[in-house]
Enzyme design. Structure first.
Site, PDB file in Angstrom:
ATOM      1  N   ILE A 171       5.989  -4.471  -5.866  1.00 39.53           N
ATOM      2  CA  ILE A 171       7.493  -5.491  -5.974  1.00 39.53           C
ATOM      3  C   ILE A 171       7.026  -5.850  -7.713  1.00 39.53           C
ATOM      4  O   ILE A 171       6.766  -5.382  -8.690  1.00 39.53           O
ATOM      5  CB  ILE A 171       6.052  -5.980  -5.652  1.00 39.53           C
ATOM      6  CG1 ILE A 171       5.102  -6.311  -3.898  1.00 39.53           C
ATOM      7  CG2 ILE A 171       6.742  -7.581  -5.878  1.00 39.53           C
ATOM      8  CD1 ILE A 171       6.367  -6.214  -3.401  1.00 39.53           C
ATOM      9  N   LYS A 172       8.731  -6.034  -7.477  1.00 39.26           N
ATOM     10  CA  LYS A 172       9.373  -6.086  -9.512  1.00 39.26           C
ATOM     11  C   LYS A 172       8.840  -7.001  -9.650  1.00 39.26           C
ATOM     12  O   LYS A 172       9.229  -8.265  -8.904  1.00 39.26           O
ATOM     13  CB  LYS A 172      10.744  -5.742  -8.792  1.00 39.26           C
ATOM     14  CG  LYS A 172      11.777  -5.073  -8.498  1.00 39.26           C
ATOM     15  CD  LYS A 172      12.920  -4.619  -8.947  1.00 39.26           C
ATOM     16  CE  LYS A 172      13.472  -3.217  -8.427  1.00 39.26           C
ATOM     17  NZ  LYS A 172      14.757  -3.380  -8.508  1.00 39.26           N
ATOM     18  N   VAL A 173       8.442  -6.676 -11.168  1.00 41.53           N
ATOM     19  CA  VAL A 173       7.591  -8.290 -11.966  1.00 41.53           C
ATOM     20  C   VAL A 173       8.469  -8.461 -12.658  1.00 41.53           C
ATOM     21  O   VAL A 173       7.975  -7.053 -13.196  1.00 41.53           O
ATOM     22  CB  VAL A 173       6.149  -8.398 -11.570  1.00 41.53           C
ATOM     23  CG1 VAL A 173       5.518  -9.221 -12.539  1.00 41.53           C
ATOM     24  CG2 VAL A 173       5.169  -8.723 -10.304  1.00 41.53           C
ATOM     25  N   LEU A 190      10.909  -3.944  -4.037  1.00 46.63           N
ATOM     26  CA  LEU A 190      11.405  -5.398  -3.602  1.00 46.63           C
ATOM     27  C   LEU A 190      10.985  -6.657  -4.635  1.00 46.63           C
ATOM     28  O   LEU A 190       9.784  -6.024  -5.365  1.00 46.63           O
ATOM     29  CB  LEU A 190      10.822  -5.576  -1.977  1.00 46.63           C
ATOM     30  CG  LEU A 190      10.712  -6.564  -1.573  1.00 46.63           C
ATOM     31  CD1 LEU A 190      12.168  -7.276  -1.335  1.00 46.63           C
ATOM     32  CD2 LEU A 190       9.538  -7.379  -0.787  1.00 46.63           C
TER      33      LEU A 190
END
Length: 210
Positions: free
Chosen positions: A120-122, A89
């Site tokens: 979690i996409k960073v 996400l």
């Protein structure tokens, strides 16, 4: 799209075709929502909640799908001892150049989804890289995106290792933290394809055209 989950098609892809992970981003969700009727009922319900802005409405739809996909992939996650079975996400791209806001958003999304097999996409921006170290040190699973060069990839790898070292120093369990660095090969392929197409238009030598 939600129908992929509710129809059992995603489960079939996992069981029969060996799918072991799923990714998402706002563009993917936009196509799913506008290109199907899967979300009609949920959208009607959200319209009645006048206090919600567009981001909150999108988030409710997206998080529900992410949770359901994570549940389908949970057996893969367990069977591979947390090495696979993740769903990703993305944090808001508007935060790509704000370290603190990125960290706060990752923590918030991590709590909202509430699944151990979410990543979690960073973005691997200069501001995103220090956030990666801190988030890994807190035990979050991070999928680092927007990687276009070897130099940035190396900095991301160093940030990941530093985060693991900090987690160990705090007495954390590194076996429960997973991260991937998603190098954007497809973007490079697209650029090369365009360059090749342009070259073919001007090539006169048969061997060059071959």
């Amino acid at each position: 799209r939600r129908g992929l989950i509710t129809s059992g098609e995603l489960q079939r892809l996992v069981d029969e075709d060996g799918v072991t992970g799923v990714t998402s981003n706002p563009a993917i969700f936009e196509k799913a929502i506008t290109g199907s009727t899967d979300y009609a009922e949920a959208l009607t319900r959200l319209e009645r909640q006048r206090d919600l802005d567009a981001k909150s409405r999108y988030e409710q739809l997206a998080i529900r799908d992410i949770q359901d996909v994570a549940d389908v992939l949970r057996p893969v996650y367990e069977q591979t001892k947390r090495r696979d079975g993740f769903v990703s996400l993305e944090v808001s791209p508007f935060l790509a150049h704000d370290t603190q806001a990125t960290m706060e958003e990752v923590r918030r999304l991590w709590r909202l989804v509430g699944r151990p097999n979410v990543m979690i996409k960073v973005p691997g921006t200069p501001e995103g890289i220090p956030a990666i170290t801190l988030l890994i040190s807190e035990g979050s699973n991070v999928n680092v995106t927007l990687l276009f060069s070897q130099q940035v990839y190396e900095r991301v790898a160093d940030a990941y290792i530093a985060g693991l070292e900090a987690l160990v120093a705090r007495g954390g369990d590194v076996s429960r933290v997973s991260s991937v660095a998603s190098f954007f090969i497809s973007r490079i392929d697209t650029a090369i394809d365009a360059a090749l197409a342009a070259r073919l238009k001007t090539a006169v030598d048969a061997r060059e055209r071959a």
